[in-house]
Design a protein around this motif. Structure first.
Motif, PDB file in Angstrom:
ATOM      1  N   VAL A  64       0.833  -1.206   0.000  1.00  0.00           N
ATOM      2  CA  VAL A  64       0.000   0.000   0.000  1.00  0.00           C
ATOM      3  C   VAL A  64       0.866   1.254   0.000  1.00  0.00           C
ATOM      4  O   VAL A  64       0.597   2.217  -0.714  1.00  0.00           O
ATOM      5  CB  VAL A  64      -0.958   0.003   1.213  1.00  0.00           C
ATOM      6  N   GLY A  65       1.970   1.242   0.795  1.00  0.00           N
ATOM      7  CA  GLY A  65       2.859   2.394   0.863  1.00  0.00           C
ATOM      8  C   GLY A  65       3.658   2.592  -0.401  1.00  0.00           C
ATOM      9  O   GLY A  65       3.736   3.707  -0.937  1.00  0.00           O
ATOM     10  N   ASN A  66       4.260   1.508  -0.929  1.00  0.00           N
ATOM     11  CA  ASN A  66       5.085   1.615  -2.131  1.00  0.00           C
ATOM     12  C   ASN A  66       4.298   2.063  -3.354  1.00  0.00           C
ATOM     13  O   ASN A  66       4.816   2.755  -4.226  1.00  0.00           O
ATOM     14  CB  ASN A  66       5.754   0.265  -2.433  1.00  0.00           C
ATOM     15  N   ASN A  67       3.015   1.678  -3.421  1.00  0.00           N
ATOM     16  CA  ASN A  67       2.205   1.947  -4.604  1.00  0.00           C
ATOM     17  C   ASN A  67       1.159   3.048  -4.404  1.00  0.00           C
ATOM     18  O   ASN A  67       0.370   3.315  -5.308  1.00  0.00           O
ATOM     19  CB  ASN A  67       1.499   0.660  -5.050  1.00  0.00           C
ATOM     20  N   PHE A 136      -3.734  -3.675   8.385  1.00  0.00           N
ATOM     21  CA  PHE A 136      -4.511  -2.879   7.433  1.00  0.00           C
ATOM     22  C   PHE A 136      -4.681  -1.459   7.960  1.00  0.00           C
ATOM     23  O   PHE A 136      -4.505  -0.479   7.222  1.00  0.00           O
ATOM     24  CB  PHE A 136      -5.879  -3.523   7.198  1.00  0.00           C
ATOM     25  N   PHE A 137      -5.000  -1.335   9.244  1.00  0.00           N
ATOM     26  CA  PHE A 137      -5.151   0.001   9.847  1.00  0.00           C
ATOM     27  C   PHE A 137      -3.835   0.783   9.765  1.00  0.00           C
ATOM     28  O   PHE A 137      -3.839   1.990   9.520  1.00  0.00           O
ATOM     29  CB  PHE A 137      -5.600  -0.115  11.303  1.00  0.00           C
ATOM     30  N   ILE A 138      -2.702   0.084   9.958  1.00  0.00           N
ATOM     31  CA  ILE A 138      -1.402   0.753   9.827  1.00  0.00           C
ATOM     32  C   ILE A 138      -1.176   1.210   8.391  1.00  0.00           C
ATOM     33  O   ILE A 138      -0.745   2.340   8.140  1.00  0.00           O
ATOM     34  CB  ILE A 138      -0.260  -0.189  10.266  1.00  0.00           C
ATOM     35  N   SER A 139      -1.484   0.337   7.438  1.00  0.00           N
ATOM     36  CA  SER A 139      -1.212   0.647   6.027  1.00  0.00           C
ATOM     37  C   SER A 139      -1.985   1.858   5.537  1.00  0.00           C
ATOM     38  O   SER A 139      -1.490   2.628   4.700  1.00  0.00           O
ATOM     39  CB  SER A 139      -1.523  -0.571   5.148  1.00  0.00           C
ATOM     40  N   VAL A 140      -3.205   2.058   6.035  1.00  0.00           N
ATOM     41  CA  VAL A 140      -4.012   3.214   5.613  1.00  0.00           C
ATOM     42  C   VAL A 140      -3.904   4.366   6.620  1.00  0.00           C
ATOM     43  O   VAL A 140      -4.671   5.332   6.554  1.00  0.00           O
ATOM     44  CB  VAL A 140      -5.489   2.813   5.399  1.00  0.00           C
ATOM     45  N   LYS A 141      -2.945   4.241   7.570  1.00  0.00           N
ATOM     46  CA  LYS A 141      -2.625   5.290   8.545  1.00  0.00           C
ATOM     47  C   LYS A 141      -3.801   5.649   9.451  1.00  0.00           C
ATOM     48  O   LYS A 141      -3.943   6.792   9.882  1.00  0.00           O
ATOM     49  CB  LYS A 141      -2.087   6.537   7.832  1.00  0.00           C
ATOM     50  N   LYS A 142      -4.611   4.667   9.776  1.00  0.00           N
ATOM     51  CA  LYS A 142      -5.674   4.856  10.759  1.00  0.00           C
ATOM     52  C   LYS A 142      -5.142   4.366  12.115  1.00  0.00           C
ATOM     53  O   LYS A 142      -5.533   3.312  12.631  1.00  0.00           O
ATOM     54  CB  LYS A 142      -6.944   4.110  10.336  1.00  0.00           C
ATOM     55  N   LYS A 272       5.336   5.248   6.468  1.00  0.00           N
ATOM     56  CA  LYS A 272       6.073   6.413   5.970  1.00  0.00           C
ATOM     57  C   LYS A 272       7.340   5.992   5.248  1.00  0.00           C
ATOM     58  O   LYS A 272       7.676   6.542   4.177  1.00  0.00           O
ATOM     59  CB  LYS A 272       6.411   7.346   7.132  1.00  0.00           C
ATOM     60  N   MET A 273       8.070   5.025   5.794  1.00  0.00           N
ATOM     61  CA  MET A 273       9.278   4.531   5.133  1.00  0.00           C
ATOM     62  C   MET A 273       8.937   3.896   3.791  1.00  0.00           C
ATOM     63  O   MET A 273       9.635   4.115   2.794  1.00  0.00           O
ATOM     64  CB  MET A 273       9.993   3.523   6.032  1.00  0.00           C
ATOM     65  N   ALA A 274       7.872   3.098   3.762  1.00  0.00           N
ATOM     66  CA  ALA A 274       7.448   2.466   2.508  1.00  0.00           C
ATOM     67  C   ALA A 274       7.091   3.519   1.465  1.00  0.00           C
ATOM     68  O   ALA A 274       7.428   3.388   0.278  1.00  0.00           O
ATOM     69  CB  ALA A 274       6.259   1.545   2.761  1.00  0.00           C
ATOM     70  N   GLU A 275       6.436   4.579   1.919  1.00  0.00           N
ATOM     71  CA  GLU A 275       6.032   5.659   1.001  1.00  0.00           C
ATOM     72  C   GLU A 275       7.252   6.404   0.452  1.00  0.00           C
ATOM     73  O   GLU A 275       7.351   6.644  -0.755  1.00  0.00           O
ATOM     74  CB  GLU A 275       5.118   6.631   1.747  1.00  0.00           C
ATOM     75  N   LEU A 276       8.186   6.789   1.329  1.00  0.00           N
ATOM     76  CA  LEU A 276       9.380   7.519   0.902  1.00  0.00           C
ATOM     77  C   LEU A 276      10.242   6.675  -0.031  1.00  0.00           C
ATOM     78  O   LEU A 276      10.759   7.170  -1.036  1.00  0.00           O
ATOM     79  CB  LEU A 276      10.197   7.961   2.122  1.00  0.00           C
ATOM     80  N   TYR A 277      10.399   5.386   0.310  1.00  0.00           N
ATOM     81  CA  TYR A 277      11.200   4.513  -0.540  1.00  0.00           C
ATOM     82  C   TYR A 277      10.521   4.295  -1.887  1.00  0.00           C
ATOM     83  O   TYR A 277      11.182   4.255  -2.930  1.00  0.00           O
ATOM     84  CB  TYR A 277      11.429   3.170   0.154  1.00  0.00           C
ATOM     85  N   GLY A 278       9.186   4.166  -1.878  1.00  0.00           N
ATOM     86  CA  GLY A 278       8.447   3.998  -3.131  1.00  0.00           C
ATOM     87  C   GLY A 278       8.595   5.193  -4.047  1.00  0.00           C
ATOM     88  O   GLY A 278       8.598   5.056  -5.281  1.00  0.00           O
ATOM     89  N   LYS A 279       8.771   6.385  -3.478  1.00  0.00           N
ATOM     90  CA  LYS A 279       8.957   7.612  -4.274  1.00  0.00           C
ATOM     91  C   LYS A 279      10.416   7.817  -4.676  1.00  0.00           C
ATOM     92  O   LYS A 279      10.728   8.747  -5.426  1.00  0.00           O
ATOM     93  CB  LYS A 279       8.484   8.825  -3.478  1.00  0.00           C
ATOM     94  N   GLY A 280      11.320   6.999  -4.137  1.00  0.00           N
ATOM     95  CA  GLY A 280      12.739   7.151  -4.437  1.00  0.00           C
ATOM     96  C   GLY A 280      13.401   8.278  -3.668  1.00  0.00           C
ATOM     97  O   GLY A 280      14.496   8.722  -4.031  1.00  0.00           O
ATOM     98  N   ASP A 281      12.786   8.741  -2.598  1.00  0.00           N
ATOM     99  CA  ASP A 281      13.308   9.863  -1.810  1.00  0.00           C
ATOM    100  C   ASP A 281      14.210   9.333  -0.696  1.00  0.00           C
ATOM    101  O   ASP A 281      13.845   9.319   0.484  1.00  0.00           O
ATOM    102  CB  ASP A 281      12.142  10.671  -1.236  1.00  0.00           C
TER     103      ASP A 281
END
Length: 414
Positions: A64-67, A136-142, A272-281
């Motif tokens: 969910v974070g990477n994509n 799932f709650f973690i992945s959608v940041k709830k 957050k780490m999955a999101e940043l890594y998915g963006k290449g940041d």
């Protein structure tokens, strides 16, 4: 991060408080030996649930974070995970149902554990579903829902049913039935919070097969990491009496108060780490990890110092027998302080495409842990188990830091 972690910290404190209260209820109203049996059954159930969750809970967060999936896409992925794990959970349910007597009498040399193993049959699918909902709650940041269903509702229900069964003078394995009933109510409530009566249709680009393939390395690393922390309890169950198992688990529970900040911050870090890594940041990822690690160190040190300084006093709340675990508690606390100084190396590797590397690290450390427990428990008893646990966790962190520097170009602290 501090704001969100602060709320999680409060919930986790509440969860630890109610968890310790449950420990005291079982130890005092039933006995330390009953708590030893309860702890052993819980550990085996949780380890089995980790295996047959197939690594899908952690994969939900990563995918969910990477994509950058939407909430509906994430929910569709959750449904696929629930269907897959439901099918696979049949295997352990049948194993514990038909093997309860053999496991109790032959493996653990106990004539009462068979009832606990039968209850495991009932609780396993619920345990797995609970893990899926939480991640799932973690992945959608709830995070508020995660905190309520992780630390609030389950513990309150467990306390209520434990006291009820004590009043009704039920047999000792009803302590574990209390946990099973609590899980049932929690999972039903979680499903009610996530799913609508008339669900909206949406497609996710990931097939069920691709989900399992992504989750596979995370399954092994998650299981090995769990066993690193709980192999000592399982081996103690086979090598010492139930009273010592109970004392060790009380000391371990108190010692893991030092993990309070580490785990709380980790929940915020994962998506957050999955999101940043998915963006290449990678620059943003480095800054985020460094800030998180400093927060963990500064807040963990006083907690560990307080536990060590007040070790005898804290243990006395669980009965005079529990004070025998003082040296065990100090050893465990020292290991947790070292882990805090290293940061969340495990999830950093998992969320940045290095899950296979971390899987291999955990396998090596797991084998080392078994060997150390086998050598040290006969000589030093529960202190030997604590030394084995601390040594292998230190080994895991050091190797993970080495590979983190090699793969990402930086450490958690510099």
């Amino acid at each position: 991060m501090i704001s969100t972690s602060g709320i999680g910290f409060i919930f986790r404190l509440f969860g630890l408080g109610t968890s310790f209260l449950a420990t005291m209820l079982i130890s005092r109203l039933f006995s330390v030996g009953v708590f030893g049996n309860y702890s052993l059954a819980f550990t085996i159930a949780q380890a089995t649930a980790l295996v047959f969750a197939l690594g899908i809970p952690s994969a939900l967060v990563k995918i969910v974070g990477n994509n950058s999936y939407t909430y509906l896409q994430a929910k569709k992925l959750l449904i696929k995970g629930l269907k897959i794990t439901l099918v696979f959970s049949i295997v352990p349910v049948m194993f514990f149902f038909f093997g309860a007597g053999f496991l109790s009498e032959t493996i653990f040399k106990s004539d009462v554990l068979s009832n606990y193993f039968v209850v495991i049959c009932l609780v396993l699918p619920l345990f797995i579903f609970h893990e899926l909902f939480l991640f799932f709650f973690i992945s959608v940041k709830k995070f508020k829902l995660y905190n309520v269903f992780m630390f609030g509702l389950p513990n309150l229900l467990l306390l209520a049913f434990l006291y009820l069964f004590y009043i009704l003078k039920m047999p000792e394995h009803y302590t574990f039935i209390a946990f099973a009933i609590s899980m049932l109510i929690v999972v039903i409530t979680e499903a009610f919070m996530v799913f609508e009566i008339k669900p909206k249709t949406v497609d996710t680009p990931l097939s069920s097969g691709a989900l399992v393939k992504t989750a596979w390395p995370l399954l092994f690393s998650g299981l090995m990491l769990y066993l690193l922390n709980w192999t000592d309890l399982i081996m103690l169950g086979m090598m010492v009496d139930e009273d010592e198992v109970g004392i060790y688990n009380i000391a371990y529970k108190i010692g893991t108060l030092g993990f309070l900040v580490i785990v709380t911050v980790n929940i915020i870090m994962m998506p957050k780490m999955a999101e940043l890594y998915g963006k290449g940041d990678l620059s943003g990822l480095k800054k985020f990890i460094h800030k998180s690690t400093r927060l963990i160190i500064f807040t963990t040190v006083p907690i560990v110092a307080g536990i060590v300084g007040l070790s005898s006093y804290i243990l006395s709340f669980f009965g005079e027998e529990a004070i025998a675990g003082k040296s065990t508690l100090i050893i465990i606390s020292a290991g947790i302080l070292f882990s805090a100084m290293c940061g969340n190396t495990d999830q950093i590797l998992n969320m940045t495409g290095n899950e296979k590397v971390f899987r291999n690290i955990t396998v090596v450390c797991f084998l080392a842990n078994i060997s150390l427990n086998y050598l040290l428990i006969p000589v030093y008893g529960i202190n030997g188990a604590a030394i084995a646990s601390v040594a292998t966790n230190a080994l895991l962190n050091v190797i993970s830091l080495f590979y983190m520097k090699k793969m990402l170009g930086f450490y958690t602290f510099a």
